[in-house]
Design a protein around this motif. Structure first.
Motif, PDB file in Angstrom:
ATOM      1  N   TYR A 183      -2.790   8.028   3.771  1.00 16.83           N
ATOM      2  CA  TYR A 183      -1.456   7.454   3.949  1.00 16.83           C
ATOM      3  C   TYR A 183      -0.428   8.557   4.156  1.00 16.83           C
ATOM      4  CZ  TYR A 183       3.023   5.282   3.126  1.00 16.83           C
ATOM      5  OH  TYR A 183       4.328   4.888   3.280  1.00 16.83           O
ATOM      6  N   TRP A 184      -0.411   9.548   3.272  1.00 11.41           N
ATOM      7  CA  TRP A 184       0.615  10.579   3.348  1.00 11.41           C
ATOM      8  C   TRP A 184       0.428  11.490   4.552  1.00 11.41           C
ATOM      9  CZ3 TRP A 184       4.890   9.583   1.304  1.00 11.41           C
ATOM     10  CH2 TRP A 184       4.955   8.846   0.126  1.00 11.41           C
ATOM     11  N   THR A 218       0.820  -1.217   0.000  1.00  4.06           N
ATOM     12  CA  THR A 218       0.000   0.000   0.000  1.00  4.06           C
ATOM     13  C   THR A 218       0.853   1.265   0.000  1.00  4.06           C
ATOM     14  OG1 THR A 218      -0.173  -0.174   2.418  1.00  4.06           O
ATOM     15  CG2 THR A 218      -1.976  -1.084   1.121  1.00  4.06           C
ATOM     16  N   ALA A 219       2.037   1.207   0.605  1.00  2.00           N
ATOM     17  CA  ALA A 219       2.918   2.378   0.587  1.00  2.00           C
ATOM     18  C   ALA A 219       3.374   2.684  -0.836  1.00  2.00           C
ATOM     19  CB  ALA A 219       4.123   2.149   1.495  1.00  2.00           C
ATOM     20  N   ASP A 259       4.161   7.409  10.581  1.00  2.00           N
ATOM     21  CA  ASP A 259       4.875   6.144  10.490  1.00  2.00           C
ATOM     22  C   ASP A 259       5.100   5.565  11.886  1.00  2.00           C
ATOM     23  OD1 ASP A 259       6.985   7.563  11.627  1.00  2.00           O
ATOM     24  OD2 ASP A 259       8.083   7.777   9.752  1.00  2.00           O
ATOM     25  N   ARG A 316       4.107  11.052   7.242  1.00  2.00           N
ATOM     26  CA  ARG A 316       4.814  10.456   6.106  1.00  2.00           C
ATOM     27  C   ARG A 316       5.159  11.472   5.028  1.00  2.00           C
ATOM     28  NH1 ARG A 316       0.720   6.480   7.145  1.00  2.00           N
ATOM     29  NH2 ARG A 316       1.612   4.639   8.177  1.00  2.00           N
ATOM     30  N   ALA A 325       0.518   4.280  -2.724  1.00  2.00           N
ATOM     31  CA  ALA A 325       0.382   5.694  -2.355  1.00  2.00           C
ATOM     32  C   ALA A 325       1.472   6.538  -2.989  1.00  2.00           C
ATOM     33  CB  ALA A 325       0.404   5.834  -0.832  1.00  2.00           C
ATOM     34  N   THR A 385      -7.557   6.954  -0.518  1.00  2.00           N
ATOM     35  CA  THR A 385      -6.591   5.988   0.000  1.00  2.00           C
ATOM     36  C   THR A 385      -5.217   6.626   0.171  1.00  2.00           C
ATOM     37  OG1 THR A 385      -7.750   4.141  -1.042  1.00  2.00           O
ATOM     38  CG2 THR A 385      -5.471   3.769  -0.402  1.00  2.00           C
ATOM     39  N   ALA A 386      -4.757   7.334  -0.844  1.00  2.00           N
ATOM     40  CA  ALA A 386      -3.412   7.912  -0.800  1.00  2.00           C
ATOM     41  C   ALA A 386      -3.306   9.068   0.184  1.00  2.00           C
ATOM     42  CB  ALA A 386      -3.002   8.374  -2.197  1.00  2.00           C
TER      43      ALA A 386
END
Length: 401
Positions: A137-138, A84-85, A142, A148, A88, A133-134
């Motif tokens: 994540y960002w 997934t990282a 972490d 991130r 992203a 989704t992205a």
């Protein structure tokens, strides 16, 4: 996410040494591994012979090659990945190519990747266009609590599993009073070799280095799982194998044209105007990359599963990176069944292996493999030309008939 990663790398019982190593690797591989992909896109594009009708399907990894393939003008690119990282990161790069206002901001974001201006550019131009989704994540944190997206202010190429590995290698070198950056000051290839042989090569004779590199977990940072470690080592000690690969990287290519060497020895790209960069970051390609970025479709899936959903004869270029090194025979056969079913006439498949020979003979059934032609001489040439220097073999197959 964890179970789909485990499916790809775990082949032994949890109570065995091999099983424990595989599970440790699977855990390490859940986060960002590659901020920059370590396969040479120039070699890829020559081997793939991309045309304006081509549909390229590739494992996404760090996304550099996905965007770089756009310079060859394919009709479409599908980028798949289970991490997934990496998904992203690919979406971030795609949106940045589409939304950042000019080449200077695009280069600063991904070539320098350590400026507070990047965070302002993210908020103003990229964030509003990221999917649901992205973006989380960002903007999430972490394992040590850092946002991130902050990696593009503090140095993106020092982050991720590979960035941490290179940083640890620099630290170990400094314990022996060696600075890998010395190599980047070489004036020509002769001086590159002199510096390597005098300063870097002797470190592989140290007892601690020989012991350390004998531990499979020591190469997790290179994205090398236990099964691939054994293939990479072969009959040699790992320290000797790594010395040869590092010698290729340091000596066989002019550092003025090898951005992989700048990443390995300098922990980032060069800052000078003519510094070597991946094709997608080169100014001459900026207009093409930005105009064609919408041709990229990014999918959170395995290559085999995605292909299984596609029509017959619908793809003609496949890039597998080194994923097959991780697979057991059943997974390998399933992948090549789907590749063969979905391949158009003249389709090409490109992949890399830790060891030198192709891993397909004897593992993929003959009736399936006989439908493909192996380009042996070209594969040797592509292996020699790959500036990343980490792989034993670069292999090209094409569909017969």
């Amino acid at each position: 996410m964890p179970h789909v990663i485990d499916r790809a790398v775990i082949h032994h019982e949890a109570t065995t040494r091999e099983g424990l190593l595989e599970r440790a690797f699977a855990f390490a591989f859940r986060g960002l591994v590659y901020a920059q992909i370590w396969e040479d896109p120039v070699v890829d594009m020559e081997a793939l012979a991309i045309t304006p009708e081509s549909h390229v399907v590739t494992i996404a990894s760090g996304g550099c090659n996905v965007l770089s393939y756009l310079t060859a003008d394919p009709a479409r690119i599908t980028a798949v990945d289970l991490n997934t990282a990496h998904i992203a990161l690919n979406r971030l790069k795609q949106v940045a190519a589409q939304q950042l206002p000019d080449y200077a901001s695009f280069r600063r974001f991904f070539a320098e990747a350590d400026s507070a201006e990047n965070l302002r550019a993210y908020k103003a131009y990229i964030r509003p266009h990221l999917d649901e989704t992205a973006r989380p994540y960002w903007e999430g944190r972490d394992l040590v609590g850092r946002r991130r997206i902050g990696m593009f202010r503090s140095g993106a190429y020092k982050r991720g599993l590979l960035g941490g590995f290179i940083g640890a290698a620099h630290l170990v070198a400094r314990l022996y009073r060696i600075d890998p950056r010395e190599l980047l000051a070489a004036r020509d290839m002769d001086e590159q070799r002199r510096i390597f042989e005098a300063r870097l090569a002797p470190i592989f004779e140290r007892k601690f280095i020989r012991w350390l590199t004998d531990q499979p977990a020591s190469l997790f940072g290179l994205g090398i799982p236990p099964a691939q470690y054994d293939a990479l080592a072969g009959d040699e000690k790992m320290a000797a194998v790594l010395r040869k690969r590092l010698e290729r990287l340091a000596c066989d290519y002019d550092l003025k044209a090898n951005y992989f060497a700048w990443q390995a020895f300098g922990r980032g790209y060069g800052r000078h105007a003519d510094a070597p960069l991946p094709p997608y970051l080169q100014q001459d390609h900026y207009a093409a990359v930005t105009a064609r970025a919408d041709r990229v479709d990014i999918r959170h899936a395995s290559m085999t599963d995605w292909l299984a959903q596609q029509p017959d004869a619908s793809v003609d270029r496949y890039v597998l990176l080194d994923a097959q090194d991780w697979m057991n025979d059943a997974q390998l056969i399933a992948l090549w069944y789907e590749i063969t079913r979905t391949a158009r006439p003249g389709a090409r498949v490109l992949f890399r292996t830790a060891a030198e020979p192709s891993l397909l003979p004897g593992r993929v059934p003959d009736p399936l493999l006989e439908r493909w032609h192996y380009h042996g001489e070209d594969s040797l040439r592509f292996t020699r030309a790959d500036r990343s220097s980490i792989y034993g073999g670069v292999h090209l197959y094409s569909l017969k008939g």
